[in-house]
Design a protein around this motif. Structure first.
Motif, short mmCIF file in Angstrom:
data_model
loop_
_atom_site.label_atom_id
_atom_site.label_comp_id
_atom_site.label_asym_id
_atom_site.label_seq_id
_atom_site.Cartn_x
_atom_site.Cartn_y
_atom_site.Cartn_z
N ASP A 90 0.83 -1.21 0.00
CA ASP A 90 0.00 0.00 0.00
C ASP A 90 0.86 1.25 0.00
OD1 ASP A 90 -2.34 -1.41 -0.05
OD2 ASP A 90 -2.76 -1.23 2.09
N ALA A 91 1.95 1.23 0.79
CA ALA A 91 2.84 2.39 0.87
C ALA A 91 3.52 2.65 -0.47
CB ALA A 91 3.88 2.17 1.96
N VAL A 92 4.01 1.59 -1.11
CA VAL A 92 4.69 1.73 -2.40
C VAL A 92 3.72 2.22 -3.47
CG1 VAL A 92 5.80 0.45 -4.27
CG2 VAL A 92 6.49 0.05 -1.90
N GLN A 93 2.52 1.64 -3.49
CA GLN A 93 1.56 2.00 -4.52
C GLN A 93 1.02 3.42 -4.36
OE1 GLN A 93 -1.19 -1.35 -4.19
NE2 GLN A 93 -0.35 -2.21 -6.07
N SER A 94 0.98 3.91 -3.13
CA SER A 94 0.44 5.25 -2.91
C SER A 94 1.51 6.34 -3.02
CB SER A 94 -0.21 5.34 -1.52
OG SER A 94 0.76 5.15 -0.49
N ALA A 95 2.79 5.94 -3.07
CA ALA A 95 3.87 6.92 -3.16
C ALA A 95 3.93 7.53 -4.56
CB ALA A 95 5.21 6.27 -2.81
N LYS A 96 3.65 8.82 -4.67
CA LYS A 96 3.59 9.47 -5.97
C LYS A 96 4.97 9.61 -6.62
CE LYS A 96 -0.57 12.20 -5.05
NZ LYS A 96 -1.14 13.57 -4.94
N PHE A 97 6.02 9.62 -5.80
CA PHE A 97 7.36 9.84 -6.36
C PHE A 97 7.95 8.59 -6.99
CE2 PHE A 97 7.92 8.77 -1.91
CZ PHE A 97 8.90 7.80 -1.94
N ILE A 98 7.30 7.44 -6.83
CA ILE A 98 7.76 6.19 -7.44
C ILE A 98 6.99 5.98 -8.73
CG2 ILE A 98 8.10 3.72 -7.15
CD1 ILE A 98 8.04 4.10 -4.17
N THR A 99 7.68 5.76 -9.83
CA THR A 99 7.01 5.61 -11.12
C THR A 99 6.17 4.34 -11.16
OG1 THR A 99 8.82 4.35 -12.12
CG2 THR A 99 8.95 6.77 -12.26
N GLU A 100 5.27 4.27 -12.13
CA GLU A 100 4.41 3.09 -12.28
C GLU A 100 5.26 1.84 -12.54
OE1 GLU A 100 0.63 1.57 -15.02
OE2 GLU A 100 1.30 3.65 -15.11
N LYS A 101 6.28 1.97 -13.37
CA LYS A 101 7.15 0.84 -13.69
C LYS A 101 7.90 0.35 -12.45
CE LYS A 101 11.04 -0.47 -16.69
NZ LYS A 101 11.98 0.02 -17.75
N LYS A 102 8.49 1.29 -11.69
CA LYS A 102 9.23 0.93 -10.48
C LYS A 102 8.29 0.37 -9.42
CE LYS A 102 13.43 2.23 -11.67
NZ LYS A 102 14.51 1.25 -11.87
N THR A 103 7.06 0.87 -9.40
CA THR A 103 6.08 0.36 -8.45
C THR A 103 5.82 -1.13 -8.69
OG1 THR A 103 4.98 2.50 -8.20
CG2 THR A 103 3.68 0.56 -7.67
N GLU A 104 5.64 -1.50 -9.95
CA GLU A 104 5.39 -2.90 -10.28
C GLU A 104 6.57 -3.78 -9.89
OE1 GLU A 104 4.53 -2.91 -14.42
OE2 GLU A 104 2.56 -1.97 -14.21
N VAL A 105 7.79 -3.29 -10.13
CA VAL A 105 8.99 -4.06 -9.78
C VAL A 105 9.09 -4.25 -8.28
CG1 VAL A 105 11.52 -4.04 -9.78
CG2 VAL A 105 10.28 -3.34 -11.83
N LEU A 106 8.85 -3.18 -7.51
CA LEU A 106 8.94 -3.26 -6.06
C LEU A 106 7.87 -4.19 -5.47
CD1 LEU A 106 9.74 0.32 -4.68
CD2 LEU A 106 10.96 -1.80 -4.19
N VAL A 107 6.65 -4.08 -5.99
CA VAL A 107 5.57 -4.93 -5.49
C VAL A 107 5.89 -6.40 -5.75
CG1 VAL A 107 3.15 -5.59 -5.86
CG2 VAL A 107 3.77 -3.17 -5.65
N ASP A 108 6.42 -6.70 -6.92
CA ASP A 108 6.80 -8.09 -7.24
C ASP A 108 7.84 -8.60 -6.25
OD1 ASP A 108 5.09 -8.27 -9.37
OD2 ASP A 108 6.60 -7.82 -10.90
N LYS A 109 8.80 -7.76 -5.88
CA LYS A 109 9.84 -8.17 -4.93
C LYS A 109 9.25 -8.41 -3.54
CE LYS A 109 13.82 -5.95 -7.16
NZ LYS A 109 14.89 -4.92 -7.04
N ILE A 110 8.35 -7.52 -3.12
CA ILE A 110 7.74 -7.66 -1.80
C ILE A 110 6.89 -8.92 -1.73
CG2 ILE A 110 6.07 -6.61 -0.21
CD1 ILE A 110 6.99 -3.87 -1.30
N GLU A 111 6.21 -9.25 -2.83
CA GLU A 111 5.31 -10.40 -2.84
C GLU A 111 6.05 -11.73 -2.87
OE1 GLU A 111 1.26 -8.70 -5.01
OE2 GLU A 111 2.79 -9.70 -6.21
#
Length: 340
Positions: A90-111
């Motif tokens: 939720d924190a990563v997805q709501s952070a506006k300063f993280i791009t959509e592409k980087k958001t997907e990469v980070l979420v995949d790592k967390i999962e």
């Protein structure tokens, strides 16, 4: 890789399989594990699976045996609990300063710490609106470079971009090169900022990380933070959380004591902003008056105005005048709009 060489990886593959395919509601039998191993071209007897699981347990893995909903084993305690993973996502997805592409990469790592079943369950519960995501893909590298500069106490040269509109024109970029002394990175008001100082001035400077096009560490030592009046109180350690509580909408300004009279209904708002130990000067049946030290900036005046008559400045007079001026300007703007 030859089959016998792959078999040496069997124990590691078992923990990988249990991580991915098992949880409390989806235990795996020895036969299930053997079937997954065969997909990796690893042959295994069911009896050997039990001995491998014993080894993994002795090493510290929380592999639990169960008979419901079927007989088998599953991965129990993981590095992160499901609720912790959800908070991080939720924190990563709501952070506006993280791009959509980087958001997907980070979420995949967390999962990766969850089973596929938990991931499926989680993905059905989380919604993110990527329309407000930043498009600056260099944010990661900017943060890393700035962190290095802060640790090494060196100045940095920053290529900074602002968007502005001239009369009758479309928005355009306004570019600046700043040489600043960096002190801290802070996530505030839904954005990531660099707290720094431009040697030309004697006050803090706040720069949005997503608006930094490039950054370069210089050989010059950073200006000592204690030389900046607004940082003087943080002699041994820069308490970023305390500084953020005194700064509104990242507008810098001179710190001063302010008295505010608030409606009793705003007690939670006041505590959330200034902390549980906020100083209360007086109380009535309907209001309480507090004393706080803040940067009495335009940002603070705007913050006060959102609460209307429920939050009124008692002192200093300069701040009262600033809030009153903003309120009048707002009224005039709306009266003009209605008249047109």
């Amino acid at each position: 890789m030859a089959g016998n060489e792959k078999s040496k990886l069997k124990t590691l593959k078992i923990i990988e399989i249990l991580n991915k395919y098992s949880d409390e509601n989806h235990p795996m039998s020895a036969a299930d594990i053997c079937a997954e191993l065969s997909k990796e071209d690893i042959h295994a007897e069911r009896k050997s699976i039990y001995s491998d699981i014993d080894v993994l347990r002795s090493y510290g893995y929380d592999i639990i045996s169960t008979s419901t909903p079927k007989k088998g084993v599953y991965m129990g305690e993981r590095d992160f609990e499901l609720v912790e993973v959800r908070l991080l996502i939720d924190a990563v997805q709501s952070a506006k300063f993280i791009t959509e592409k980087k958001t997907e990469v980070l979420v995949d790592k967390i999962e990766k710490d969850l089973s596929k079943w938990q991931i499926e369950d989680l993905s059905g519960q989380v919604y993110v609106d990527n329309r407000n995501k930043n498009e600056n893909e260099t944010v990661y590298y900017t943060i890393d470079t700035l962190s290095t500069a802060i640790r090494s106490e060196k100045k940095v040269s920053i290529h900074y971009i602002k968007r502005r509109i001239e009369a009758g024109e479309r928005p355009k970029n306004e570019e600046h090169i700043y040489t600043v002394s960096p002190y801290a990175l802070i996530w505030a008001d839904d954005h990531y900022y660099l707290i720094c100082n431009n040697a030309k001035y004697n006050n803090p400077m706040h720069l949005r990380i997503d608006k930094i096009k490039s950054v370069r560490i210089l050989a010059d030592d950073a200006r000592p933070r204690t030389e900046i009046p607004d940082f003087a109180m943080y002699k041994d350690h820069f308490d970023v959380a305390d500084y953020a509580s005194k700064t509104f909408n990242m507008f810098s300004g001179e710190l001063e004591k302010v008295e505010i009279r608030c409606a009793n209904a705003l007690w939670d708002v006041v505590r959330d902003r200034f902390g549980d130990d906020v100083r209360v000067l007086s109380r009535t049946d309907d209001t309480f008056t507090i004393s706080v030290t803040v940067a009495a900036s335009d940002g603070f005046a705007s913050w006060l105005l959102q609460y209307g008559s429920d939050m009124v400045v008692v002192s200093p007079q300069e701040l009262k005048d600033k809030v009153l001026t903003k309120a009048r300007e707002t009224v005039i703007a709306y009266e003009k709009e209605v008249a047109e």
